[in-house]
Design an enzyme around this catalytic site. Structure first.
Site, PDB file in Angstrom:
ATOM      1  N   SER A  75      39.372  33.458  35.032  1.00 52.17           N
ATOM      2  CA  SER A  75      40.236  34.415  34.361  1.00 52.17           C
ATOM      3  C   SER A  75      41.698  34.002  34.335  1.00 52.17           C
ATOM      4  O   SER A  75      42.476  34.512  33.534  1.00 52.17           O
ATOM      5  CB  SER A  75      40.115  35.794  35.021  1.00 52.17           C
ATOM      6  OG  SER A  75      40.401  35.717  36.413  1.00 52.17           O
TER       7      SER A  75
ATOM      8  N   ASP B 194      47.445  43.303  37.631  1.00 48.33           N
ATOM      9  CA  ASP B 194      46.349  44.243  37.878  1.00 48.33           C
ATOM     10  C   ASP B 194      45.751  44.122  39.276  1.00 48.33           C
ATOM     11  O   ASP B 194      44.675  44.636  39.537  1.00 48.33           O
ATOM     12  CB  ASP B 194      45.249  44.048  36.835  1.00 48.33           C
ATOM     13  CG  ASP B 194      44.688  42.626  36.833  1.00 48.33           C
ATOM     14  OD1 ASP B 194      45.091  41.824  37.707  1.00 48.33           O
ATOM     15  OD2 ASP B 194      43.844  42.307  35.964  1.00 48.33           O
TER      16      ASP B 194
ATOM     17  N   HIS C 134      45.509  39.336  38.757  1.00 47.65           N
ATOM     18  CA  HIS C 134      46.141  38.416  37.822  1.00 47.65           C
ATOM     19  C   HIS C 134      47.646  38.676  37.746  1.00 47.65           C
ATOM     20  O   HIS C 134      48.122  39.748  38.119  1.00 47.65           O
ATOM     21  CB  HIS C 134      45.493  38.563  36.443  1.00 47.65           C
ATOM     22  CG  HIS C 134      43.999  38.478  36.500  1.00 47.65           C
ATOM     23  ND1 HIS C 134      43.194  39.610  36.572  1.00 47.65           N
ATOM     24  CD2 HIS C 134      43.168  37.409  36.552  1.00 47.65           C
ATOM     25  CE1 HIS C 134      41.922  39.231  36.642  1.00 47.65           C
ATOM     26  NE2 HIS C 134      41.880  37.900  36.644  1.00 47.65           N
TER      27      HIS C 134
END
Length: 400
Positions: free
Chosen positions: A53, A366, A369
């Site tokens: 991610s 978040d 990240h």
């Protein structure tokens, strides 16, 4: 702001006025921190990205239809693009920089609401491989997917699956009998492309989440490194010669880990991060550094650059006030408020989430990240070459 979200206020903890001025300029300072650097690319760069991610530019949303809801994407794109951030990722910023040379990199464009937004001049971001609608693969492809790890193998979207996707992509593109756009990337393009890897974080994180002991987690590191080595070897066998390898960041400084992990006395380092998690990350990184050294000896016709992302990101935490981050271990978008604003039951973008005001200075977006503000600083440090071994500029693959 959507009605299901709440604005997260940090009473009495707003940064000084000059930080708000810096905030307006920071996304436009990618090549100005710490020193101006212009890309020397002589031709349009071609990049293939493999990872998780930290590099996923929309693959999960495109491939599985997984909803990545607003406010993800609010800062730069003003909409969700499948990136787990408020704006651009490190790979986006490096990509935009490498496609510009000799002139203006970015401009300030007024928005209808009176604010400003840094827009790249004609920038096309690296397309997710799984996006069949908007993708342009003439400049490479992004195989990185949220949640990816090296192990177990043959599970979407493990590293070996991403490499298999690349092999299929390359074979299809070079096969004259396959219908579709021709000459997007030729043999020379694949040979001169940059192959980027940023993976391993989820292998460590998943091991800790399964309540493995520190010793058990560390024992898995050689297996993780073996998969990364194999991936590099496969791409080398396919003609790839230019590799850019990111190590993993300070896992123990993520608000998610701090919320869910064990916080007994003595478990935290002086900056409030989980020591065991960061120690495991350091051991992995040391192994990865040695792996890159080993492979330089084995693949003498290749350039393999190792980049110390851990040191860059840990510096954001340890010296957070220098960068204007007053709560470096707290998520901008999440639930629960201080100290971490993270609740696994209410992730960012889901009903009930709390999000900081636009203009607030946060390193964590978040809980897992990073924000575009933080990513911009990281990308700038990467461009400085101070964290690269060997000390090679990012544009080395497209400057000849």
């Amino acid at each position: 702001m959507a009605s299901h979200s709440q604005s997260l206020q940090l009473s009495g903890r707003r940064p000084p006025l000059h930080f708000f001025f810096l905030l307006l300029l920071l996304p436009c300072l990618l090549i100005s921190l710490p020193n101006p650097v212009l890309s020397r690319c002589l031709h349009t760069p071609i990049i293939f990205s493999f990872g998780d991610s930290n590099s996923d530019t929309g693959g999960l949303a495109a491939g599985l239809g997984f909803p990545v809801n607003f406010p993800n994407g609010r800062t730069f794109f003003r909409r969700s693009t499948g990136r787990l951030s408020d704006g651009r990722l490190i790979i986006d910023l490096l990509w935009v920089w490498s496609t510009k040379n000799g002139g203006s990199i970015i401009v300030l464009e007024p928005l209808s609401n009176g604010s400003t937004l840094c827009q790249s001049l004609g920038a096309n971001f690296l397309s997710p491989y799984l996006d069949s609608v908007k993708s342009n693969f003439s400049n490479g492809a992004n195989f990185a997917i949220v949640g990816s790890s090296t192990l177990p193998k043959y599970v979407p979207f493990a590293l070996n699956i991403q490499v298999m996707q690349f092999l299929h992509f390359k074979a299809s593109l070079l096969d004259p009998t396959v219908a579709g756009p021709r000459h997007l990337i030729n043999d020379d393009g694949f040979r001169n492309a940059l192959y980027m890897f940023d993976i391993g974080q989820n292998d460590l994180a998943d091991s800790f989440s399964k309540n493995l002991s520190y010793v058990e987690v560390v024992k898995r590191i050689p297996l993780i490194l073996a998969e990364i080595k194999h991936a590099i070897q496969v791409i080398h066998d396919q003609g790839g010669r230019k590799f850019w390898i990111h190590n993993t960041g300070p896992l123990g400084c993520l608000p998610q880990k701090l919320t869910l992990g064990p916080k007994k006395p003595g478990n935290l380092d002086p900056h409030g991060c989980l020591s065991a998690y960061n120690d495991a990350a350091r051991l992995f990184n040391e192994g990865l550094r040695h792996l890159c050294q080993e492979m330089r000896s084995e693949l003498k016709d290749s350039t393999i650059v190792y980049v110390d992302i851990f040191s860059i990101k840990y510096d954001l935490i340890a010296n957070s006030t220098k960068y204007g981050f007053l709560s470096p271990l707290m998520a901008c978008c999440g639930y629960g408020g201080p100290p971490y604003n993270y609740d696994i039951r209410v992730p960012c973008g889901q009903p009930g989430h709390q999000v900081c005001d636009e203009g607030s200075r946060f390193a964590s977006w978040d809980g897992i990240h990073y924000t575009e503000d933080a990513n911009t600083i990281v990308a700038s440090q990467i461009l400085s070459m101070d964290y690269s071994a060997p000390r090679v500029p990012f544009d080395f693959f497209c400057s000849k």
